[in-house]
Design a protein around this motif. Structure first.
Motif, mmCIF file in Angstrom:
data_model
loop_
_atom_site.group_PDB
_atom_site.id
_atom_site.type_symbol
_atom_site.label_atom_id
_atom_site.label_comp_id
_atom_site.label_asym_id
_atom_site.label_seq_id
_atom_site.Cartn_x
_atom_site.Cartn_y
_atom_site.Cartn_z
ATOM 1 N N SER A 291 0.804 -1.211 0.000
ATOM 2 C CA SER A 291 0.000 0.000 0.000
ATOM 3 C C SER A 291 0.836 1.259 0.000
ATOM 4 O O SER A 291 1.788 1.367 0.719
ATOM 5 N N PRO A 292 0.464 2.263 -0.818
ATOM 6 C CA PRO A 292 1.154 3.538 -0.814
ATOM 7 C C PRO A 292 0.706 4.437 0.314
ATOM 8 O O PRO A 292 0.044 4.021 1.241
ATOM 9 N N LEU A 293 1.023 5.708 0.163
ATOM 10 C CA LEU A 293 0.804 6.699 1.211
ATOM 11 C C LEU A 293 -0.482 7.469 0.984
ATOM 12 O O LEU A 293 -0.909 7.662 -0.134
ATOM 13 N N THR A 294 -1.100 7.921 2.044
ATOM 14 C CA THR A 294 -2.304 8.731 1.957
ATOM 15 C C THR A 294 -1.979 10.186 2.231
ATOM 16 O O THR A 294 -1.237 10.497 3.147
ATOM 17 N N GLY B 85 13.511 3.924 -5.957
ATOM 18 C CA GLY B 85 13.422 5.370 -6.153
ATOM 19 C C GLY B 85 12.128 5.974 -5.635
ATOM 20 O O GLY B 85 11.888 7.177 -5.827
ATOM 21 N N ALA B 86 11.290 5.172 -4.958
ATOM 22 C CA ALA B 86 10.025 5.694 -4.431
ATOM 23 C C ALA B 86 10.285 6.740 -3.351
ATOM 24 O O ALA B 86 11.113 6.547 -2.473
ATOM 25 N N ASP B 87 9.567 7.856 -3.437
ATOM 26 C CA ASP B 87 9.728 8.930 -2.459
ATOM 27 C C ASP B 87 8.396 9.656 -2.291
ATOM 28 O O ASP B 87 8.104 10.631 -2.987
ATOM 29 N N PRO B 88 7.546 9.197 -1.367
ATOM 30 C CA PRO B 88 6.224 9.814 -1.194
ATOM 31 C C PRO B 88 6.291 11.251 -0.711
ATOM 32 O O PRO B 88 5.415 12.054 -1.019
ATOM 33 N N TRP B 89 7.333 11.595 0.048
ATOM 34 C CA TRP B 89 7.447 12.964 0.563
ATOM 35 C C TRP B 89 7.747 13.940 -0.570
ATOM 36 O O TRP B 89 7.314 15.087 -0.553
ATOM 37 N N LYS B 90 8.471 13.462 -1.581
ATOM 38 C CA LYS B 90 8.711 14.293 -2.765
ATOM 39 C C LYS B 90 7.383 14.547 -3.480
ATOM 40 O O LYS B 90 7.099 15.674 -3.913
ATOM 41 N N VAL B 91 6.566 13.501 -3.571
ATOM 42 C CA VAL B 91 5.274 13.637 -4.237
ATOM 43 C C VAL B 91 4.378 14.606 -3.474
ATOM 44 O O VAL B 91 3.680 15.429 -4.068
#
Length: 726
Positions: A22-25, A194-200
């Motif tokens: 699961s990704p980030l909300t 390379g996943a970076d949810p905070w960048k998104v």
């Protein structure tokens, strides 16, 4: 208990275990004036149960899933259908297993691994009926996104945790704003390198101007991704099973407590800015419970909790009996039928028309009225769509998306039961930017060729077909190379017609840059009744940013020209502007003002004044210093930093203007405005420059004047072609 946002509507970026780990909300809040959430729209009638209507409508959600290409939206839809029991197996989008994703039913979609047509489906989640439209990501098929968002109450914006907010993410978000669609965003692919949810999250704030905060914190990242911590419920979720279907809930890991506390405070702070009651508690350091925030983990729970039901969205129709006054629709089965035809397809049993019902009930066998044409039509068959499968139903009510057979109409037509003359506002349809000459190889296949072109024109408003007056060739126009290539391939596969393709050509336009006057007398005597018409006035460029492309204004005082001839004069100028004298392309952004003229009691006619207008336009056009306009594209390309020099150098050679140059890990992301005429073959060139590691997306930005040398070259080519044709 729902979050209290006073009169503000809100959108929430949400994520869950519906695609691999699961990704980030995230949560986003923004104001929408016209489509504010309001449960007070329920109509009341003595013979109906108000509570039944409310309960029924509250359990409906109409959502779309949109994103930049390859962000995983079709995969997400596949997971939603799997977890709701609508399908029993999960298949890959590219169809390597020979099956492919359920929503990509076309062979071309499965082969290329892209969505070409939007597809509708429905599922049930916790007694709620969720209608879903999966849309394409490629900009060439942007009309599919446009018409889906026009009829939906909410949407899910899928963002890639590696690619972040990309060019088409911005375009889709802009479309959502245009139709004031509240949305969730699903940050996908947190298990990728390379996943970076905070960048998104930061990009959502800066590029999309979203007022957002994280609702979940990932536990691990990339190949170490294990689950997430829900900042609302303050619980950790771990996903097990081959498809992550088993969710294990635990306490928050001890090594994450500091980070979780920080992110939860940020979440509460963000919500407090749009919720007065929560703000008071926050400022007073009072404890904030999960009920105050009302958060849920699964994405579908988020859709149910955070996106509106049909009665919580204010939809308006235009009353044709009251000079197009806005009429608020109740959004319930109570009231007259009002439905919008938003998509057409050629089905096995004739034209398949997709309808969004905004009010009332529609039944099989009913007679309905097309307000746009005035025709009364009987409904022979009513169905609900599950991708390319259909289920016959007897009736459907407000808030539902259905399809009907045997109804002759155009995309954008409004249907009612005949008791009201309401029309819904149409969707935005962008102008085509590229054309191809197309002709069937075999003369015997001309009938099938014409049938295919007529069908595709009806289905797709951005696909146009015309005839070149000089060469007699059939010209097809669309939104880009891929768009036209797909239709050429569909003609071959679906209609068994091989076609010869001419060189792609750009849809140039012409315009004027200064005022020029005209005074033209058309006088002709042939022995019988002659022709006489004199027109005086001027042409000038429209102000920058004007919403129209052609304006005509009659400023004649008195009756020097009888009023009955004025429409013929306007028609003549419009006809003349269809072909400018520079390169024969349409003239846009022009204003024609009629100030004087003369008429003859016997010899004047509509034809005489129409011809006078055409010749007058040609007379003064050259004096108005015309220029050629070319379509300029917004190009976003991504390539390893080591190739940045050759890539930017090539953009400069193509007369592109670089407007952005960002770093994304080991890649550079270049944004540029480049003339479409210089972008043919760019995909091959980019692969060559970057050893196959570069990728790009392109969408239409605007028409701009070409340079003087390019204009001279285009004019000379046009004259040479004309001379050769003589």
């Amino acid at each position: 208990m729902a979050i209290r946002l006073s009169k503000s509507s809100f959108t929430r970026l949400l994520h869950t275990n519906l695609s691999s780990p699961s990704p980030l909300t995230l949560l986003i809040f923004e104001n929408n004036q016209n489509r504010s959430f309001s449960a007070s729209n329920l109509a009341r009638k003595k013979d109906a149960s108000e509570s039944w209507v409310k309960e029924t409508m509250e359990k409906i959600r109409n959502i779309g899933i949109s994103a930049h290409i390859d962000s995983g939206k079709t995969t997400l839809t596949e997971r939603v259908l799997y977890y709701t029991g609508k399908i029993h197996e999960i298949h890959e989008v590219r169809g390597r297993d020979g099956v492919g994703a359920k929503m990509d039913s076309m062979d071309l979609e499965r082969e290329k691994g892209i969505t070409i047509q939007s597809a509708a489906t429905y599922c049930t989640w916790k007694d709620y009926q969720v209608n879903i439209i999966d849309t394409p990501g490629h900009v060439d098929f942007t009309i599919e996104v446009e018409r889906a968002l026009r009829v939906l109450d909410g949407a899910i914006l899928v963002l890639c945790s590696v690619g972040g907010v990309q060019s088409q993410s911005i375009t889709v978000d802009r479309q959502m704003r245009r139709y004031e669609v509240p949305r969730l965003a699903f940050i996908n692919k947190l298990d990728r390198m390379g996943a970076d949810p905070w960048k998104v999250l930061n990009q959502a704030r800066s590029k999309l101007r979203h007022h957002s905060a994280a609702v979940q914190v990932p536990i691990g990242m990339e190949e170490d991704f294990q689950g997430l911590v829900d900042l609302v419920q303050m619980k950790a979720y771990f996903f097990h099973g081959s498809s992550g279907e088993n969710i294990v809930t635990t306490d928050i890991p001890a090594d994450m407590e500091t980070l979780v506390a920080e992110k939860r405070r940020e979440l509460i702070e963000t919500v407090s800015e749009v919720d007065d009651q929560l703000a008071e508690s926050f400022l007073s350091d009072e404890p904030i419970s999960s009920n105050d925030l009302d958060g849920v983990q699964p994405l579908l729970d988020g859709v149910i909790s955070y996106l509106p039901c049909p009665t919580e969205v204010c939809n308006y129709a235009l009353d044709q009996n009251k000079n197009e006054d806005k009429a608020l629709l109740s959004g319930t089965p109570i009231g007259p039928l009002v439905a919008l035809a938003f998509k057409l397809e050629e089905g096995r049993f004739g034209q398949l028309t997709y309808l969004r019902i905004y009010e009332g009930v529609i039944r099989k066998g009913d007679f309905i009225t097309n307000i746009n044409t005035g025709k009364k039509i009987k409904i022979p068959r009513l169905v609900r769509m599950h991708s390319n499968e259909m289920k016959d139903i007897q009736e459907a009510h407000a808030g539902q998306i259905v399809a009907v057979f045997g109804v002759d109409c155009a995309s954008g037509d409004t249907f009612t039961d005949g008791s009201v003359r309401y029309t819904m506002t149409s969707m935005n349809v962008p102008e085509p930017v590229m054309s191809l000459a197309l002709s069937p190889v075999s003369k015997d296949s001309g009938g099938q060729f014409s049938k295919a072109l007529n069908r595709f024109q009806r289905e797709d408003p951005t696909f146009r077909v015309g005839l070149d007056a000089e060469s007699g060739q059939t010209i097809i126009s669309g939104m880009g190379e891929l768009h036209l290539d797909i239709y050429v391939e569909r003609i071959r596969r679906e209609y068994k017609v091989d076609a010869t393709i001419g060189k792609p050509r750009v849809n140039f336009r012409e315009t004027v840059t200064q005022r020029a006057t005209f005074d033209y007398l058309h006088k002709k005597q042939t022995g019988g009744q002659g022709q006489y018409g004199r027109v005086c006035g001027y042409i000038e460029p429209l102000p920058e940013g004007s919403s129209t492309k052609f304006e005509f204004e009659n400023m004649i005082i008195g009756q020097t020209i009888p009023s009955g001839f004025i429409p013929a004069i306007e028609k003549g100028f419009k006809e003349a502007s269809n072909s400018g004298s520079l390169i024969g392309h349409p003239v846009e952004n022009i204003r024609v003002v009629l100030t004087d003229g003369a008429a003859h009691a016997v010899d004047s006619s509509e034809l005489a004044f129409k011809l006078a207008s055409i010749y007058a336009f040609r007379q003064c056009y050259a004096v108005a210093k015309p220029v050629i306009l070319e379509p300029v594209m917004m190009v976003e390309l991504k390539a390893p930093t080591e190739f940045q020099g050759p890539v930017t150098g090539d953009i400069n050679k193509r007369k592109g203007l670089i407007v952005g140059n960002d770093q994304d890990g080991e890649d550079c992301v270049v944004t540029a405005h480049v003339p479409l005429n210089n972008m043919f073959g760019y995909s091959t060139a980019l692969r060559s420059m970057t050893q196959g590691k570069g990728e790009f997306s392109m969408e239409y930005k605007e028409h701009q004047a070409v340079s003087q040398d390019v204009q001279m070259q285009l004019v000379n080519t046009y004259k040479a072609n004309n001379k050769a044709a003589e």
